[in-house]
Enzyme design. Sequence first.
Site, PDB file in Angstrom:
ATOM      1  N   ASP A 187     -40.851 -78.297  18.120  1.00 16.66           N
ATOM      2  CA  ASP A 187     -42.094 -77.942  18.797  1.00 16.66           C
ATOM      3  C   ASP A 187     -43.279 -78.343  17.907  1.00 16.66           C
ATOM      4  O   ASP A 187     -43.267 -78.126  16.695  1.00 16.66           O
ATOM      5  CB  ASP A 187     -42.133 -76.439  19.097  1.00 16.66           C
ATOM      6  CG  ASP A 187     -43.199 -76.085  20.118  1.00 16.66           C
ATOM      7  OD1 ASP A 187     -42.836 -75.712  21.239  1.00 16.66           O
ATOM      8  OD2 ASP A 187     -44.406 -76.193  19.787  1.00 16.66           O
ATOM      9  N   ILE A 188     -44.315 -78.922  18.523  1.00 23.26           N
ATOM     10  CA  ILE A 188     -45.461 -79.437  17.759  1.00 23.26           C
ATOM     11  C   ILE A 188     -46.315 -78.300  17.188  1.00 23.26           C
ATOM     12  O   ILE A 188     -47.066 -78.509  16.230  1.00 23.26           O
ATOM     13  CB  ILE A 188     -46.312 -80.367  18.667  1.00 23.26           C
ATOM     14  CG1 ILE A 188     -47.123 -81.352  17.852  1.00 23.26           C
ATOM     15  CG2 ILE A 188     -47.173 -79.570  19.630  1.00 23.26           C
ATOM     16  CD1 ILE A 188     -47.741 -82.473  18.671  1.00 23.26           C
TER      17      ILE A 188
ATOM     18  N   ASN B 151     -40.031 -70.016  29.466  1.00 19.40           N
ATOM     19  CA  ASN B 151     -41.248 -69.625  30.180  1.00 19.40           C
ATOM     20  C   ASN B 151     -41.255 -70.323  31.538  1.00 19.40           C
ATOM     21  O   ASN B 151     -40.991 -71.529  31.620  1.00 19.40           O
ATOM     22  CB  ASN B 151     -42.486 -70.011  29.374  1.00 19.40           C
ATOM     23  CG  ASN B 151     -42.586 -69.228  28.071  1.00 19.40           C
ATOM     24  OD1 ASN B 151     -42.223 -68.062  28.018  1.00 19.40           O
ATOM     25  ND2 ASN B 151     -43.057 -69.877  27.016  1.00 19.40           N
TER      26      ASN B 151
ATOM     27  N   GLY C  37     -46.156 -67.998  31.494  1.00 15.49           N
ATOM     28  CA  GLY C  37     -46.793 -68.691  30.369  1.00 15.49           C
ATOM     29  C   GLY C  37     -46.346 -70.127  30.198  1.00 15.49           C
ATOM     30  O   GLY C  37     -46.529 -70.714  29.124  1.00 15.49           O
ATOM     31  N   GLN C  38     -45.792 -70.710  31.250  1.00 12.29           N
ATOM     32  CA  GLN C  38     -45.349 -72.108  31.139  1.00 12.29           C
ATOM     33  C   GLN C  38     -46.557 -73.042  31.099  1.00 12.29           C
ATOM     34  O   GLN C  38     -47.474 -72.910  31.928  1.00 12.29           O
ATOM     35  CB  GLN C  38     -44.457 -72.473  32.343  1.00 12.29           C
ATOM     36  CG  GLN C  38     -43.850 -73.864  32.230  1.00 12.29           C
ATOM     37  CD  GLN C  38     -42.892 -74.188  33.378  1.00 12.29           C
ATOM     38  OE1 GLN C  38     -42.770 -73.435  34.340  1.00 12.29           O
ATOM     39  NE2 GLN C  38     -42.226 -75.318  33.264  1.00 12.29           N
TER      40      GLN C  38
ATOM     41  N   HIS D 138     -37.678 -76.408  29.762  1.00 11.08           N
ATOM     42  CA  HIS D 138     -37.345 -76.429  28.341  1.00 11.08           C
ATOM     43  C   HIS D 138     -36.923 -75.058  27.875  1.00 11.08           C
ATOM     44  O   HIS D 138     -37.480 -74.041  28.300  1.00 11.08           O
ATOM     45  CB  HIS D 138     -38.519 -76.944  27.485  1.00 11.08           C
ATOM     46  CG  HIS D 138     -39.826 -76.288  27.770  1.00 11.08           C
ATOM     47  ND1 HIS D 138     -40.594 -76.599  28.874  1.00 11.08           N
ATOM     48  CD2 HIS D 138     -40.512 -75.323  27.110  1.00 11.08           C
ATOM     49  CE1 HIS D 138     -41.699 -75.867  28.874  1.00 11.08           C
ATOM     50  NE2 HIS D 138     -41.665 -75.066  27.806  1.00 11.08           N
ATOM     51  N   LEU D 139     -35.951 -75.044  27.000  1.00 10.39           N
ATOM     52  CA  LEU D 139     -35.497 -73.815  26.348  1.00 10.39           C
ATOM     53  C   LEU D 139     -36.053 -73.825  24.933  1.00 10.39           C
ATOM     54  O   LEU D 139     -35.805 -74.773  24.168  1.00 10.39           O
ATOM     55  CB  LEU D 139     -33.965 -73.796  26.312  1.00 10.39           C
ATOM     56  CG  LEU D 139     -33.323 -72.605  25.594  1.00 10.39           C
ATOM     57  CD1 LEU D 139     -33.314 -71.380  26.500  1.00 10.39           C
ATOM     58  CD2 LEU D 139     -31.893 -72.935  25.164  1.00 10.39           C
ATOM     59  N   HIS D 140     -36.824 -72.781  24.600  1.00 10.90           N
ATOM     60  CA  HIS D 140     -37.294 -72.634  23.222  1.00 10.90           C
ATOM     61  C   HIS D 140     -36.165 -72.008  22.402  1.00 10.90           C
ATOM     62  O   HIS D 140     -35.556 -71.017  22.828  1.00 10.90           O
ATOM     63  CB  HIS D 140     -38.481 -71.669  23.136  1.00 10.90           C
ATOM     64  CG  HIS D 140     -39.729 -72.126  23.829  1.00 10.90           C
ATOM     65  ND1 HIS D 140     -40.817 -72.642  23.149  1.00 10.90           N
ATOM     66  CD2 HIS D 140     -40.081 -72.123  25.140  1.00 10.90           C
ATOM     67  CE1 HIS D 140     -41.788 -72.917  24.011  1.00 10.90           C
ATOM     68  NE2 HIS D 140     -41.367 -72.614  25.228  1.00 10.90           N
TER      69      HIS D 140
HETATM   70  P1  AMP Z   1     -44.297 -73.527  27.350  1.00 10.79           P
HETATM   71  O1  AMP Z   1     -45.529 -72.723  27.079  1.00 10.79           O
HETATM   72  O2  AMP Z   1     -43.040 -72.703  27.451  1.00 10.79           O
HETATM   73  O3  AMP Z   1     -44.470 -74.459  28.539  1.00 10.79           O
HETATM   74  O4  AMP Z   1     -44.043 -74.395  26.059  1.00 10.79           O
HETATM   75  C1  AMP Z   1     -44.491 -75.702  25.871  1.00 10.79           C
HETATM   76  C2  AMP Z   1     -44.283 -75.998  24.418  1.00 10.79           C
HETATM   77  O5  AMP Z   1     -44.396 -77.386  24.238  1.00 10.79           O
HETATM   78  C3  AMP Z   1     -45.295 -75.326  23.482  1.00 10.79           C
HETATM   79  O6  AMP Z   1     -44.605 -74.505  22.539  1.00 10.79           O
HETATM   80  C4  AMP Z   1     -45.986 -76.512  22.804  1.00 10.79           C
HETATM   81  O7  AMP Z   1     -46.304 -76.270  21.449  1.00 10.79           O
HETATM   82  C5  AMP Z   1     -44.960 -77.617  22.963  1.00 10.79           C
HETATM   83  N1  AMP Z   1     -45.498 -78.973  22.955  1.00 10.79           N
HETATM   84  C6  AMP Z   1     -46.568 -79.424  23.650  1.00 10.79           C
HETATM   85  N2  AMP Z   1     -46.753 -80.744  23.409  1.00 10.79           N
HETATM   86  C7  AMP Z   1     -45.770 -81.117  22.546  1.00 10.79           C
HETATM   87  C8  AMP Z   1     -45.428 -82.346  21.909  1.00 10.79           C
HETATM   88  N3  AMP Z   1     -46.129 -83.475  22.114  1.00 10.79           N
HETATM   89  N4  AMP Z   1     -44.369 -82.365  21.069  1.00 10.79           N
HETATM   90  C9  AMP Z   1     -43.666 -81.233  20.839  1.00 10.79           C
HETATM   91  N5  AMP Z   1     -43.924 -80.044  21.423  1.00 10.79           N
HETATM   92  C10 AMP Z   1     -44.965 -79.982  22.264  1.00 10.79           C
END
Ligand code: AMP
Length: 115
Positions: free
Chosen positions: A31-32, A88, A94-95, A101-103
């Site tokens: 995650d960035i 999310n 909070g998506q 995606h699975l965190h």
């Molecule tokens: P969500 O809020 O569950 O939709 O999570 C989206 C996630 O994607 C967040 O934790 C962001 O930090 C992550 N994210 C957004 N852009 C990037 C990227 N370019 N590379 C890696 N992670 C990202």
Amino acid sequence: MSDDCLFCKIIAGEIPSNKVYSDDDLYAFEDINPAAPQHILIIPKKHLTNINSANEKDEALLGKLLLRANEIAKELGLAEDGFRYVINTGRDGGQTVFHLHLHILGGRALSWPPG
Ligand code: AMP
Ligand code: ZN
């Protein structure tokens, strides 16, 4: 592939990412904006907007995603102390990126409940 999807672009290599794992069906990367010392996202290569978009045809894919996440958690050394999976979903969930995606979060004690 969805043309204006950030994570489809990451899978295609059009946007850089720190890859952790890849196979025919799944892609995992850092995650960035990490919310924990270890914060990995694991995604299906097939574009699904979120978990609500999945159906019976995706049963094997979703099972594989969870089992592969377990392997990644193990490889990151998180299995013993524990970790958290988060999916999310939608506005109230909070998506922010609309590709399922699975965190995988770990490396510190995580509080509960989430905000
Ligand atoms: P969500 O809020 O569950 O939709 O999570 C989206 C996630 O994607 C967040 O934790 C962001 O930090 C992550 N994210 C957004 N852009 C990037 C990227 N370019 N590379 C890696 N992670 C990202
Ligand atoms: Zn996508």
